[in-house]
Design a protein around this motif. Structure first.
Motif, PDB file in Angstrom:
ATOM      1  N   LEU A 718       0.998  -1.172  -0.004  1.00 17.05           N
ATOM      2  CA  LEU A 718       0.061  -0.079  -0.134  1.00 17.05           C
ATOM      3  C   LEU A 718       0.770   1.269  -0.014  1.00 17.05           C
ATOM      4  CD1 LEU A 718      -2.634  -1.220   2.502  1.00 17.05           C
ATOM      5  CD2 LEU A 718      -3.166  -0.656   0.148  1.00 17.05           C
ATOM      6  N   ALA A 719       1.963   1.148   0.815  1.00 14.62           N
ATOM      7  CA  ALA A 719       2.829   2.435   0.880  1.00 14.62           C
ATOM      8  C   ALA A 719       3.680   2.643  -0.372  1.00 14.62           C
ATOM      9  CB  ALA A 719       3.810   2.255   2.097  1.00 14.62           C
ATOM     10  N   GLN A 720       4.129   1.450  -0.985  1.00 10.33           N
ATOM     11  CA  GLN A 720       4.823   1.661  -2.173  1.00 10.33           C
ATOM     12  C   GLN A 720       4.243   1.759  -3.553  1.00 10.33           C
ATOM     13  OE1 GLN A 720       8.269   2.021  -2.625  1.00 10.33           O
ATOM     14  NE2 GLN A 720       8.265   2.418  -0.174  1.00 10.33           N
ATOM     15  N   SER A 721       2.867   1.479  -3.655  1.00  6.65           N
ATOM     16  CA  SER A 721       2.217   1.206  -4.903  1.00  6.65           C
ATOM     17  C   SER A 721       2.339   2.546  -5.823  1.00  6.65           C
ATOM     18  CB  SER A 721       0.536   1.104  -4.507  1.00  6.65           C
ATOM     19  OG  SER A 721       0.075   0.805  -5.754  1.00  6.65           O
ATOM     20  N   LYS A 722       1.967   3.691  -5.254  1.00  7.32           N
ATOM     21  CA  LYS A 722       2.326   4.895  -6.038  1.00  7.32           C
ATOM     22  C   LYS A 722       3.384   5.461  -6.098  1.00  7.32           C
ATOM     23  CE  LYS A 722       0.167   8.568  -7.683  1.00  7.32           C
ATOM     24  NZ  LYS A 722      -0.244   8.540  -8.896  1.00  7.32           N
ATOM     25  N   PRO A 723       4.413   5.496  -5.106  1.00  5.01           N
ATOM     26  CA  PRO A 723       5.730   5.967  -5.451  1.00  5.01           C
ATOM     27  C   PRO A 723       6.674   5.022  -6.183  1.00  5.01           C
ATOM     28  CG  PRO A 723       5.448   5.546  -2.906  1.00  5.01           C
ATOM     29  CD  PRO A 723       4.084   5.347  -3.480  1.00  5.01           C
ATOM     30  N   GLY A 724       6.544   3.545  -5.889  1.00  6.87           N
ATOM     31  CA  GLY A 724       7.218   2.577  -6.405  1.00  6.87           C
ATOM     32  C   GLY A 724       6.727   2.178  -7.771  1.00  6.87           C
ATOM     33  N   GLY A 725       5.382   2.029  -7.900  1.00  8.75           N
ATOM     34  CA  GLY A 725       4.847   1.173  -8.950  1.00  8.75           C
ATOM     35  C   GLY A 725       4.047   2.117  -9.903  1.00  8.75           C
ATOM     36  N   GLY A 727       1.168   3.547  -9.672  1.00  8.77           N
ATOM     37  CA  GLY A 727      -0.403   3.467  -9.759  1.00  8.77           C
ATOM     38  C   GLY A 727      -0.841   3.224  -8.510  1.00  8.77           C
ATOM     39  N   THR A 728      -2.290   3.664  -8.666  1.00  9.66           N
ATOM     40  CA  THR A 728      -2.979   3.715  -7.531  1.00  9.66           C
ATOM     41  C   THR A 728      -3.869   2.486  -7.151  1.00  9.66           C
ATOM     42  OG1 THR A 728      -4.674   5.053  -8.568  1.00  9.66           O
ATOM     43  CG2 THR A 728      -3.228   6.210  -7.349  1.00  9.66           C
ATOM     44  N   ASN A 729      -4.038   1.536  -8.457  1.00  6.67           N
ATOM     45  CA  ASN A 729      -4.876   0.433  -7.946  1.00  6.67           C
ATOM     46  C   ASN A 729      -3.635  -0.802  -7.659  1.00  6.67           C
ATOM     47  OD1 ASN A 729      -6.268  -1.938  -7.947  1.00  6.67           O
ATOM     48  ND2 ASN A 729      -6.836  -1.950 -10.099  1.00  6.67           N
ATOM     49  N   VAL A 730      -3.783  -0.984  -6.139  1.00  6.82           N
ATOM     50  CA  VAL A 730      -2.618  -1.731  -5.631  1.00  6.82           C
ATOM     51  C   VAL A 730      -2.619  -3.211  -6.149  1.00  6.82           C
ATOM     52  CG1 VAL A 730      -1.479  -2.373  -3.492  1.00  6.82           C
ATOM     53  CG2 VAL A 730      -2.809  -0.251  -3.631  1.00  6.82           C
ATOM     54  N   VAL A 731      -3.864  -3.718  -6.317  1.00  6.67           N
ATOM     55  CA  VAL A 731      -3.884  -5.049  -6.847  1.00  6.67           C
ATOM     56  C   VAL A 731      -3.474  -5.370  -8.228  1.00  6.67           C
ATOM     57  CG1 VAL A 731      -5.549  -6.783  -7.677  1.00  6.67           C
ATOM     58  CG2 VAL A 731      -6.051  -5.523  -5.543  1.00  6.67           C
ATOM     59  N   HIS A 813      -4.248   0.608 -14.299  1.00  6.88           N
ATOM     60  CA  HIS A 813      -3.159   0.635 -13.171  1.00  6.88           C
ATOM     61  C   HIS A 813      -3.697   1.636 -12.122  1.00  6.88           C
ATOM     62  CE1 HIS A 813       0.779  -0.393 -12.852  1.00  6.88           C
ATOM     63  NE2 HIS A 813       1.412   0.810 -12.725  1.00  6.88           N
ATOM     64  N   ASN A 814      -4.706   2.586 -12.155  1.00  4.39           N
ATOM     65  CA  ASN A 814      -5.087   3.521 -11.354  1.00  4.39           C
ATOM     66  C   ASN A 814      -6.368   2.996 -10.613  1.00  4.39           C
ATOM     67  OD1 ASN A 814      -2.661   5.104 -11.170  1.00  4.39           O
ATOM     68  ND2 ASN A 814      -3.261   5.772 -13.344  1.00  4.39           N
ATOM     69  N   GLN A 815      -7.531   2.453 -11.625  1.00  8.12           N
ATOM     70  CA  GLN A 815      -8.743   1.995 -11.156  1.00  8.12           C
ATOM     71  C   GLN A 815      -9.214   0.732 -11.332  1.00  8.12           C
ATOM     72  OE1 GLN A 815     -10.925   4.140  -9.688  1.00  8.12           O
ATOM     73  NE2 GLN A 815      -9.454   5.452  -9.360  1.00  8.12           N
TER      74      GLN A 815
ATOM     75  N   ILE B  56      -7.749   0.927  -3.582  1.00  9.88           N
ATOM     76  CA  ILE B  56      -7.300   1.961  -4.619  1.00  9.88           C
ATOM     77  C   ILE B  56      -6.802   3.169  -3.654  1.00  9.88           C
ATOM     78  CG2 ILE B  56      -8.208   3.358  -6.346  1.00  9.88           C
ATOM     79  CD1 ILE B  56      -8.520   0.396  -6.948  1.00  9.88           C
ATOM     80  N   ILE B  57      -5.568   3.666  -4.082  1.00 10.51           N
ATOM     81  CA  ILE B  57      -4.949   4.826  -3.203  1.00 10.51           C
ATOM     82  C   ILE B  57      -5.741   5.796  -3.411  1.00 10.51           C
ATOM     83  CG2 ILE B  57      -2.835   5.951  -2.738  1.00 10.51           C
ATOM     84  CD1 ILE B  57      -2.485   3.117  -2.239  1.00 10.51           C
ATOM     85  N   THR B  58      -6.264   6.281  -2.462  1.00 11.19           N
ATOM     86  CA  THR B  58      -6.968   7.935  -2.337  1.00 11.19           C
ATOM     87  C   THR B  58      -6.421   8.599  -1.060  1.00 11.19           C
ATOM     88  OG1 THR B  58      -8.854   6.658  -1.636  1.00 11.19           O
ATOM     89  CG2 THR B  58      -9.145   7.467  -3.757  1.00 11.19           C
ATOM     90  N   PRO B  59      -6.171   9.780  -1.189  1.00 11.36           N
ATOM     91  CA  PRO B  59      -5.827  10.545   0.120  1.00 11.36           C
ATOM     92  C   PRO B  59      -6.519  10.232   1.206  1.00 11.36           C
ATOM     93  CG  PRO B  59      -5.932  11.947  -1.862  1.00 11.36           C
ATOM     94  CD  PRO B  59      -6.520  10.808  -2.112  1.00 11.36           C
ATOM     95  N   GLY B  60      -6.076   9.877   2.217  1.00  6.77           N
ATOM     96  CA  GLY B  60      -6.578   9.763   3.628  1.00  6.77           C
ATOM     97  C   GLY B  60      -7.742   8.929   3.862  1.00  6.77           C
ATOM     98  N   ALA B  61      -7.533   7.771   2.816  1.00  5.77           N
ATOM     99  CA  ALA B  61      -8.461   6.469   2.908  1.00  5.77           C
ATOM    100  C   ALA B  61      -7.532   5.314   3.591  1.00  5.77           C
ATOM    101  CB  ALA B  61      -8.653   6.036   1.676  1.00  5.77           C
TER     102      ALA B  61
END
Lengths: 951, 132
Positions: A718-725, A727-731, A813-815, B56-61
């Motif tokens: 969860l922490a690395q998904s956005k900065p490392g990969g 994308g915001t869709n972690v799966v 990648h994000n949704q 799904i990464i969203t701020p503050g969730a």
């Protein structure tokens, strides 16, 4: 150092003859001889030390955890045996050069022979019982190869197999015995074990260890009742018989008895077991030898008899008997090897080994005849030959042996043994070499080349030398060896020709007189003997081995009966038992995690699932119904994913469910529509109970986990998904980035499955299958093969569905979305065309090849991974960046997207290929005509009809 | 809610197990599908149940555990591949032998769906049945 090389040299040198055979037979034989000679040189270089009373030892840890070490020891006994192995080995190598036919693969023969020699040297020089076992088994294996050397002969194969089974089985017992022995002694080093004889004999495990070790030794040395394999081993070439089955390998069992003599001998049990076995073997072997017509077989049984004699001497347990045993080992090796080689010469030159067809050879091959008759005289125990001396010592020992209070048993039977021995010796010599010259030999017998008779002559030298001057020639060697066997001071004895008028001399005279009578009446005794039933060891062995094979077959047939349900029942029962055991030994406190409240929609869905499951179980014989119920369950599972925060899973589940249902419908079209009741009611209840317990276990386990909190490595992702990969869709990021390797492997597996499906289904069914499948087709079909509404809707949907697929792919990648789901959506849209318009219509218009798509998908995914190498990063490392374009604005491009494209293409290809292949078979089966162009508007140039290239 | 999910997993497992113990290929395939559902749901449940917290990464969730989801996603697709392959294997077996039994010792008594084929390929058929 030198000590290691002695056994290793022949083992490594075995490669030489195998390679050098290309340079000719002489080079090959010389190389083999050179290897043996080198080993002999090394051995002799140690002789001064050994004769000075030193014990040479070397040791190197091999597997210290099991106390296995490369430790060798050279004392008197080892030296004696090693010298015998190498010297007789050299003579046999020389002899075999002339004995083997031009057609025989000589390189292989010498390679086997050297392997055997190395293994045998290892046995006699090992100072570690486990190492000894390794070499012991190697001698069994190489002996198998040598007996079966003429592999085209059924007899050779049978003999080899029998020898391997008997000696190998004994080897198994020996493993147990020696491990027990090492365990009792607290060390696996032989020198340690020998020093702890009293400790060993006092142990309660002494008797089991002794019995197991004796089994190993008796099978190897062909002691009664295991004597039967040795005569059958005579199917080997004669040099092998002379080397392995008279001079060396069969003496390995006797060597073991002698080696362990200080540790094991001297007890009541030792005497009561070993001595009578030896005595019985001696008498029985000699008796049978008298009625054999094949020279080699006669010699084989005589070897059995002499081995029994030596075993008996060792079994007596007295020091004097041990000396006699050592002396007889030496004497027997010399005259018996000479005799085998002579028999080989007779066979080679006269063309037969059958005594009934021989006789009168003395005048035709005088050298061979003289040498062989000298050796025979020694074997019979004629004075002035070495055999006489050790036989006298044996008789002397037997004369004052009392067995379990019976004083006459040993003296009488020993005399009988000697008597029978005289008789078969007379038969061997007189029937072969004396008498009138015949004219019906298969070949014209004459003396062989020097290379063949020279080894025999060299063996006869010690036979006579020891016979005349025993003390001077063999005194030192016998004393040294016997000292090593006894492991203490030697008894008071001297080797001499004349000991005065002893009981032994009387017994000897009786034996000669009786032997002469027996020889003269042999034919009558033989006729009489044939009236009685004789146990035939080979038949019994064959019957026993056949019974074992049959039992194994029955067992296999019983546990492996070809019923999938049976296997699954067994597996399931075992799993349930393991699960129950695990649950019984676990704490059962209730979980503490807060429960989610039950909602009404969830309850309704749950009820639907329960009904669907139960209905499936009860009505599964209606296959279409079962299929529909299955997809209902799949939909509820997808709803569950929606409920519990897993949008990606829900999308995947729904689309996979659609594809799976279509696939199964297509298959069901070609299969029977109902399943008949297979099992009785009690069997079904039993299966139901098994299934119920299994379900209960899994459900309970799931409940137990869900009601407890746990730790997870999710925080990292969860922490690395956005900065490392990026994308915001972690799966999706996990799939294409963090665990991209898994996904890469998975699409490869999918591709393989699709290709396998393509290969397994040939759309052109054989006539029988076609008829059968057609009989299963419904008799009444719907009037409209391709309903216009469906066709129009499907075609209108296609661009839309493709657009949705692209959308889902790009946002993945994000949704929620991604390559898997997009691939499934597109595949379903394509499938819909097949359903609506028919296989042929789509196949005619398809531009993309499914297999190419699978290949491209896996290729793109793989290349994306490899691209990381160009930047010096590990395989499948992802990268991403942000780009700005006019109008579109800032957007992100990740290499993972390219990887996901590979996944997408593979999934589309796999789905379309497998479903299309099935529908293609269906198309082939369907007897109804397909409209050429369903719902097509006439185009300017209609596409010419051609056979579709692929599904 | 947990008890509903757990009981559903258990029931799907039981249904799947019962069906794979049947002596015909089609129920076995359906049973494997049930087992795939059950196993996937079980793996998913290992991440514990949460409502409205998609990963799904969203701020503050806050989020649910994404790892079981990723594993189950590939499992769903792979189980399709497996099912497809087994379906085709079963179909091929039926086409070759005229029987869809999963019990070799009974396969010789096959051909109850269709009258025994006559004519030129009757011998070949029997050969096929014996080979199975």
């Amino acid at each position: 150092m030198v000590l290691w090389l002695i056994p290793l040299l022949p083992l490594i040198g075995a490669i030489l003859p195998a390679l050098l055979i290309r340079s000719g037979r002489d080079v090959c034989a010389s190389a083999t001889g050179f290897v043996s000679l080198a080993a002999l040189g090394l051995l002799l270089s140690q002789a001064p030390a050994v004769f000075a009373g030193e014990v040479v030892r070397v040791s190197l840890p091999w597997v210290p955890q099991i106390q296995l070490s490369f430790s060798f020891m050279l004392d008197g006994l080892g030296f004696f045996f090693a010298a015998m192995i190498l010297i007789i080995g050299l003579l046999v190598i020389l002899y075999a050069r002339f004995y083997l036919d031009r057609a025989d693969p000589m390189g292989r023969f010498y390679a086997y022979l050297l392997l055997f020699q190395g293994a045998m040297l290892g046995v006699v020089l090992s100072n570690n019982v486990i190492l000894l076992l390794v070499f012991w088994e190697l001698t069994s294996l190489t002996s198998f190869l040598l007996i079966g050397f003429w592999r085209h002969l059924a007899e050779a194969r049978q003999g080899a197999r029998m020898a391997l089974i008997v000696t190998g089985g004994g080897g198994l017992a020996l493993i147990g015995g020696l491990l027990l022995l090492g365990n009792i002694a607290g060390s696996y080093e032989i020198s340690e074990i020998l020093a702890r004889g009293d400790l060993i004999k006092a142990s309660p495990l002494y008797l089991p260890a002794l019995v197991l070790i004796l089994l190993g030794a008796f099978t190897k040395s062909a002691q009664f009742p295991f004597h039967f394999w040795l005569p059958h081993a005579m199917a080997a070439p004669t040099p092998v018989s002379a080397y392995l089955h008279s001079a060396t390998m069969v003496k390995a069992g006797i060597f073991l008895l002698a080696r362990l003599w200080p540790a094991l001998a001297g007890t009541e049990a030792w005497f009561l077991i070993v001595a009578p076995v030896g005595l019985a073997t001696m008498v029985i072997g000699a008796w049978i030898a008298n009625f054999r017509t094949d020279l080699k077989s006669l010699l084989a049984f005589s070897t059995v008899s002499h081995l029994g004699l030596i075993t008996m001497l060792l079994g007596l347990g007295t020091k004097m008997a041990a000396v006699a045993a050592v002396f007889h080992i030496l004497n027997h090796a010399t005259f018996k090897a000479a005799l085998f080689l002579s028999a080989g010469i007779v066979d080679h030159e006269a063309g037969t080994r059958d005594v009934r067809r021989l006789g009168g050879l003395a005048g035709l091959m005088p050298i061979t005849a003289t040498l062989a008759m000298l050796a025979t005289a020694s074997m019979a125990g004629v004075p002035l030959f070495n055999g006489f001396l050790s036989k006298e010592m044996m008789l002397e020992e037997a004369a004052h042996t009392s067995y379990a209070g019976i004083t006459w048993l040993f003296p009488v039977l020993a005399t009988v043994g000697a008597l029978l021995s005289v008789a078969y010796c007379a038969r061997f010599a007189i029937r072969t070499f004396l008498g009138p010259v015949r004219h019906d030999y298969p070949h014209h017998p004459h003396d062989p080349p020097v290379g063949m008779w020279l080894p025999v002559a060299l063996l006869i030298v010690p036979v006579i030398a020891i016979g005349l001057f025993p003390g001077a020639v063999a005194g030192a060697l016998v004393a040294l060896t016997a000292g090593a066997v006894i492991g203490g001071p030697l008894p008071d004895y001297y080797l001499a020709l004349w000991h005065g008028l002893t009981p032994a001399l009387v017994m000897s005279v009786l034996a000669f007189a009786g032997g002469a009578v027996f020889f003269l009446t042999q034919a009558r005794v033989d006729a009489l003997r044939r009236h009685f039933p004789r146990p035939e060891a080979r038949d019994m062995f064959e019957a026993a081995s056949n019974a074992v094979v049959l039992a194994a077959r029955r067992l296999t047939a019983w546990v492996h009966d070809g019923s999938l349900a049976f296997y699954l029942r067994v597996i399931l029962a075992v799993l349930i038992a393991a699960g129950i055991f695990a649950m019984a030994s676990a704490p059962h406190a209730a979980g503490t995690r807060a429960m989610l409240p039950v909602t009404l929609p969830a309850l309704v869905a749950w009820l639907a699932l329960v009904v669907a499951c139960l209905a499936t179980m009860m009505r599964h014989s209606d296959r279409l119904l079962a299929l529909i119920l299955t997809s209902v369950v799949g939909l509820i599972v997808a709803l569950g994913f929606v409920q519990f925060s897993a949008p990606d899973l829900a999308l995947t589940q729904v689309s996979v469910d659609v594809v799976t249902t279509i696939l199964m419908l297509l298959a069901l079209n070609l299969l029977p529509k109902t399943s008949p009741r297979e099992f009785s009611l009690p069997a079904r209840w039993r299966d139901g109970a098994l299934a119920g317990i299994g379900g209960l276990g899994i459900g309970g386990l799931a409940y137990a986990v869900m009601t407890r909190d746990g730790t997870s490595i999710a925080d990292y992702f969860l922490a690395q998904s956005k900065p490392g990969g990026g994308g915001t869709n972690v799966v999706n990021v996990i799939l294409v980035d963090f665990r991209g390797y898994d996904t890469f492997a998975e699409i490869i597996v999918l591709g393989i499955a699709a290709v396998a499906i393509f290969a397994l289904l040939d759309p052109k069914l054989p006539a029988g299958a076609l008829r059968r499948v057609r009989a299963l087709q419904p008799k009444v079909e719907s009037g409209d093969v391709h309903p216009p509404m469906l066709v129009v809707a499907a075609r209108a949907m296609l661009p839309l569905a493709l657009a949705v697929g692209v959308f889902i792919f790009l946002r993945g990648h994000n949704q929620p979305g991604g390559g898997f789901i997009a691939g499934l959506v597109v595949a379903i849209a394509l499938m819909l065309q097949y359903i609506a318009s028919g296989y042929r219509w789509v196949a005619d218009r398809k531009r993309l090849d499914s297999q190419a798509m699978i290949g491209a998908g896996i290729g793109i995914a793989g290349l994306t991974g490899i691209a990381a190498w160009a930047f010096g990063l590990p395989f499948l490392t992802s990268n991403f960046g942000y780009f700005t374009l006019p109008v579109v604005g800032t957007f992100e491009l990740a290499s993972a997207l390219l990887f996901d494209l590979g996944v997408f293409l593979t999934v589309v290809g796999v789905m379309v290929l497998s479903l299309a292949q099935l529908s293609r078979v269906g198309q082939h089966v369907d007897p109804l005509p397909t409209p050429e162009q369903p719902m097509d508007l006439p185009l300017a140039a209609p596409p010419p009809y051609h056979q579709p290239r692929e599904a | 809610m947990e008890i509903l999910v757990a009981s559903a997993i258990g029931l799907m497992t039981a249904t799947g197990l019962f069906l794979i113990l049947q002596g015909r290929s089609f129920p076995v395939i359906v049973g494997l599908t049930f087992l795939s559902y059950a196993v996937n749901a079980f793996l998913f449940a290992m991440g514990r149940l949460t409502v409205d917290l998609p990963p799904i990464i969203t701020p503050g969730a806050a989020y649910t555990d994404p790892l079981p989801q990723a594993l189950v996603l590939t499992a769903i697709v792979i189980s399709f591949g497996m099912t497809a392959l087994i379906v085709v294997l079963g179909l091929r077996g039926f086409l070759e032998t005229g029987s869809d039994r999963t019990d070799l010792s009974l396969a010789d008594a096959a051909e109850e769906h269709v009258p025994a084929p006559e004519g030129e390929d009757a011998g070949r058929e029997r050969g096929g049945a014996a080979r199975a």
